[in-house]
Design a protein around this motif. Structure first.
Motif, PDB file in Angstrom:
ATOM      1  N   ALA A 188      66.583  59.581  35.102  1.00 34.98           N
ATOM      2  CA  ALA A 188      67.599  59.219  34.125  1.00 34.98           C
ATOM      3  C   ALA A 188      66.936  58.790  32.822  1.00 34.98           C
ATOM      4  O   ALA A 188      65.750  58.440  32.789  1.00 34.98           O
ATOM      5  N   ASP A 189      67.709  58.784  31.741  1.00 33.52           N
ATOM      6  CA  ASP A 189      67.157  58.444  30.423  1.00 33.52           C
ATOM      7  C   ASP A 189      66.543  57.053  30.396  1.00 33.52           C
ATOM      8  O   ASP A 189      65.589  56.803  29.659  1.00 33.52           O
ATOM      9  N   SER A 190      67.088  56.135  31.192  1.00 32.25           N
ATOM     10  CA  SER A 190      66.640  54.740  31.131  1.00 32.25           C
ATOM     11  C   SER A 190      65.472  54.434  32.073  1.00 32.25           C
ATOM     12  O   SER A 190      64.979  53.302  32.092  1.00 32.25           O
ATOM     13  N   GLU A 191      65.014  55.426  32.838  1.00 34.22           N
ATOM     14  CA  GLU A 191      63.979  55.139  33.830  1.00 34.22           C
ATOM     15  C   GLU A 191      62.590  55.067  33.199  1.00 34.22           C
ATOM     16  O   GLU A 191      62.288  55.741  32.209  1.00 34.22           O
ATOM     17  N   THR A 192      61.747  54.253  33.832  1.00 34.33           N
ATOM     18  CA  THR A 192      60.376  54.074  33.363  1.00 34.33           C
ATOM     19  C   THR A 192      59.399  54.778  34.300  1.00 34.33           C
ATOM     20  O   THR A 192      59.685  54.999  35.484  1.00 34.33           O
ATOM     21  N   VAL A 193      58.261  55.114  33.742  1.00 32.17           N
ATOM     22  CA  VAL A 193      57.204  55.763  34.510  1.00 32.17           C
ATOM     23  C   VAL A 193      55.909  54.973  34.367  1.00 32.17           C
ATOM     24  O   VAL A 193      55.703  54.252  33.387  1.00 32.17           O
ATOM     25  N   ILE A 194      55.069  55.123  35.359  1.00 26.73           N
ATOM     26  CA  ILE A 194      53.689  54.653  35.285  1.00 26.73           C
ATOM     27  C   ILE A 194      52.848  55.843  34.858  1.00 26.73           C
ATOM     28  O   ILE A 194      52.950  56.924  35.453  1.00 26.73           O
ATOM     29  N   ARG A 195      52.050  55.657  33.826  1.00 19.21           N
ATOM     30  CA  ARG A 195      51.159  56.727  33.365  1.00 19.21           C
ATOM     31  C   ARG A 195      49.712  56.311  33.617  1.00 19.21           C
ATOM     32  O   ARG A 195      49.272  55.260  33.152  1.00 19.21           O
ATOM     33  N   ILE A 196      49.017  57.133  34.356  1.00 21.33           N
ATOM     34  CA  ILE A 196      47.606  56.904  34.646  1.00 21.33           C
ATOM     35  C   ILE A 196      46.800  58.015  33.982  1.00 21.33           C
ATOM     36  O   ILE A 196      47.042  59.200  34.234  1.00 21.33           O
ATOM     37  N   ARG A 197      45.874  57.615  33.137  1.00 21.19           N
ATOM     38  CA  ARG A 197      44.993  58.583  32.487  1.00 21.19           C
ATOM     39  C   ARG A 197      43.587  58.361  33.049  1.00 21.19           C
ATOM     40  O   ARG A 197      43.085  57.226  33.057  1.00 21.19           O
ATOM     41  N   ARG A 198      42.989  59.420  33.553  1.00 24.49           N
ATOM     42  CA  ARG A 198      41.670  59.246  34.147  1.00 24.49           C
ATOM     43  C   ARG A 198      40.784  60.461  33.913  1.00 24.49           C
ATOM     44  O   ARG A 198      41.270  61.571  33.633  1.00 24.49           O
ATOM     45  N   LEU A 199      39.486  60.217  34.044  1.00 26.25           N
ATOM     46  CA  LEU A 199      38.456  61.238  33.857  1.00 26.25           C
ATOM     47  C   LEU A 199      37.859  61.553  35.218  1.00 26.25           C
ATOM     48  O   LEU A 199      37.485  60.640  35.960  1.00 26.25           O
ATOM     49  N   ARG A 200      37.756  62.825  35.541  1.00 29.06           N
ATOM     50  CA  ARG A 200      37.233  63.237  36.840  1.00 29.06           C
ATOM     51  C   ARG A 200      35.964  64.056  36.637  1.00 29.06           C
ATOM     52  O   ARG A 200      35.885  64.888  35.721  1.00 29.06           O
ATOM     53  N   SER A 201      35.005  63.843  37.516  1.00 30.82           N
ATOM     54  CA  SER A 201      33.682  64.452  37.348  1.00 30.82           C
ATOM     55  C   SER A 201      33.205  65.033  38.670  1.00 30.82           C
ATOM     56  O   SER A 201      33.548  64.550  39.755  1.00 30.82           O
ATOM     57  N   LEU A 202      32.391  66.066  38.559  1.00 25.08           N
ATOM     58  CA  LEU A 202      31.633  66.594  39.692  1.00 25.08           C
ATOM     59  C   LEU A 202      30.170  66.308  39.401  1.00 25.08           C
ATOM     60  O   LEU A 202      29.606  66.841  38.440  1.00 25.08           O
ATOM     61  N   GLY A 203      29.565  65.434  40.201  1.00 21.95           N
ATOM     62  CA  GLY A 203      28.227  64.975  39.868  1.00 21.95           C
ATOM     63  C   GLY A 203      28.301  64.084  38.636  1.00 21.95           C
ATOM     64  O   GLY A 203      29.141  63.202  38.539  1.00 21.95           O
ATOM     65  N   GLU A 204      27.448  64.355  37.667  1.00 22.12           N
ATOM     66  CA  GLU A 204      27.434  63.564  36.432  1.00 22.12           C
ATOM     67  C   GLU A 204      28.230  64.229  35.318  1.00 22.12           C
ATOM     68  O   GLU A 204      28.345  63.682  34.229  1.00 22.12           O
ATOM     69  N   ARG A 205      28.785  65.396  35.577  1.00 18.66           N
ATOM     70  CA  ARG A 205      29.428  66.190  34.536  1.00 18.66           C
ATOM     71  C   ARG A 205      30.933  65.947  34.496  1.00 18.66           C
ATOM     72  O   ARG A 205      31.651  66.247  35.462  1.00 18.66           O
TER      73      ARG A 205
END
Length: 254
Positions: free
Chosen positions: A137-154
């Motif tokens: 619904a228009d009034s609903e809130t979300v949790i936003r998670i921003r993350r960085l993912r790596s394989l090894g050191e890259r």
């Protein structure tokens, strides 16, 4: 077979069954009962199921019908059969996620589960894209998670996850584990059953490029994933931007 007995066994989950029981093959009626038990948490992740004989006697069907229903659940990675030990409710361990949900594989070497570093966790009113994807619904809130993912050191992926806050209360204040699907199932009783992905080639914006250690405008693979629970409810939207110089998207079509 006693249809009355089967219907009684299914009654706790009637609301989650889209079709009348009498209009489906018997094993699918039994499967629907089992899925409802998974949705309701009667069978928790990692739990051992009663034997096929016990389930058949309880529901009032043949052991072969129960076996066929369980075979379908196993093919959908919802239960796991272990020789000599029984049938268990599947858990979202790293191995399962790697082969069912994580489709990026190194050009050289075996597939492996990426490491994650959380860049930010915030809450906000859902934007138009989140409302449409997650049926909010228009009034609903979300949790936003921003993350960085790596394989090894890259660094390989920068991603933003959007979750309905009403389904995951308190998640925004606690630690965010690498294996989120295990957290959803174990702490919130929400099992990710399947997901839909849309792929597109894009040019990286400056913020995402900086996080990945490359130049703005560099190409990336965008994966827009919608994850759904056992009862088909959309519970997570995940927008991932992936560098593909040393990895590829692998889909095993059957």
């Amino acid at each position: 077979m006693s249809v009355h007995k089967l219907e009684n066994a299914a009654r706790p989950g009637e609301a989650g069954m889209p079709e009348a029981l009498g209009f489906r093959p018997l094993y699918r009626q039994v499967k629907a009962i089992f899925v409802r038990r998974l949705v309701d948490g009667v069978w928790a992740p990692g739990a051992v199921l009663p034997s096929e004989g016990q389930l058949a006697a309880e529901i009032g069907v043949s052991q072969g019908t129960v076996r066929k229903a369980l075979d379908e659940l196993a093919a959908e990675n919802l239960v796991v059969r272990r020789q000599g030990r029984g049938t268990f409710v599947a858990e979202h361990d790293e191995r399962r996620i790697l082969f069912q949900f994580f489709k990026l594989a190194p050009d050289q070497g075996a597939p492996r589960f990426p490491d994650s570093a959380v860049l930010s966790t915030t809450t906000a009113f859902a934007d138009a894209g989140e409302r449409e994807a997650l049926d909010l619904a228009d009034s609903e809130t979300v949790i936003r998670i921003r993350r960085l993912r790596s394989l090894g050191e890259r660094p390989l992926i920068v991603e933003t996850l959007s979750l309905p806050q009403r389904l995951f209360p308190g998640l925004e204040t606690g630690p965010v584990p690498n294996n989120l699907y295990s957290l959803y199932a174990g702490h919130y009783g929400i099992t990710i059953a399947h997901a839909r992905e849309r792929l597109k080639a894009v040019a990286l914006g400056s913020e995402d490029a900086t996080a990945l250690g490359v130049t703005a405008g560099d190409p990336a693979l965008q994966i827009d994933r919608l994850a759904l629970s056992l009862d088909g409810m959309p519970v997570e939207r995940r927008l991932s931007l992936c560098l593909t110089q040393e990895v590829h998207y692998l889909s095993d079509l059957r």
